[in-house]
Design a protein around this motif. Structure first.
Motif, PDB file in Angstrom:
ATOM      1  N   TRP A  10       6.797 -12.223  45.604  1.00 32.82           N
ATOM      2  CA  TRP A  10       5.939 -12.185  46.976  1.00 32.82           C
ATOM      3  C   TRP A  10       6.417 -13.317  47.941  1.00 32.82           C
ATOM      4  N   ALA A  13       9.372 -11.304  49.470  1.00 34.00           N
ATOM      5  CA  ALA A  13       8.529 -10.194  50.305  1.00 34.00           C
ATOM      6  C   ALA A  13       8.294 -10.655  51.637  1.00 34.00           C
ATOM      7  N   LYS A  19       5.907  -8.335  54.182  1.00 31.58           N
ATOM      8  CA  LYS A  19       4.527  -8.846  53.930  1.00 31.58           C
ATOM      9  C   LYS A  19       4.174  -9.947  54.627  1.00 31.58           C
ATOM     10  N   SER A  82      -3.688  -4.724  55.565  1.00 32.09           N
ATOM     11  CA  SER A  82      -2.257  -4.563  55.421  1.00 32.09           C
ATOM     12  C   SER A  82      -1.916  -3.746  53.804  1.00 32.09           C
ATOM     13  N   TRP A  84      -0.110  -4.694  51.745  1.00 33.62           N
ATOM     14  CA  TRP A  84      -0.135  -5.956  50.735  1.00 33.62           C
ATOM     15  C   TRP A  84      -1.298  -6.456  50.369  1.00 33.62           C
TER      16      TRP A  84
END
Length: 132
Positions: A10, A13, A19, A82, A84
């Motif tokens: 993460w 990302a 993200k 999103s 994400w």
């Protein structure tokens, strides 16, 4: 400036992809809304993640800087903000993300934490280089 440790993939990302939402079980403290923070790649991989890439080789280092521009809770009743975003969690919205050219080694911590002066100096020097 404060830092936030985020497990890989993460953190990568956020730094190198699209993200712009950090999923958390806790609400963003109001004092951090609008703040610039360091994004720190934690020492552990999120083993449930299904995202792969070259940014996974970075652990235990600051990889980016971002601004937290908001926070909202996703109750799971609708498509949220999103790709994400995960339902049932708080979504911290990130903007103005700048990936560092080189990771800056640092020991992370839970929650928001204060980086050492050496870490901040190294990050700021890299940020000046990216702007120049």
């Amino acid at each position: 400036m404060r830092a936030l440790t985020i497990r890989q993939p993460w953190a990568g990302a956020i730094a190198h992809q699209t993200k712009r939402v950090e999923n958390r079980t806790w609400k963003l403290p109001a004092k951090h809304e609008g703040a610039r923070i360091l994004i720190h790649a934690g020492a552990q991989l999120d083993r449930d993640a299904k995202v792969y890439g070259p940014h996974l080789g970075v652990y235990g280092a600051v990889v980016a800087i971002a601004t937290i521009i908001g926070c909202h809770f996703d109750n799971g009743n609708q498509v949220c903000c999103s790709y994400w975003a995960q339902p049932g969690l708080y979504h911290w919205t990130l903007a103005d993300v700048v990936a560092l050219p080189e990771p800056v080694p640092a020991k992370g911590a839970l929650g928001f934490w204060t980086p050492s002066d050496d870490t901040l100096v190294t990050v700021e020097a890299q940020l000046k280089e990216t702007v120049s």
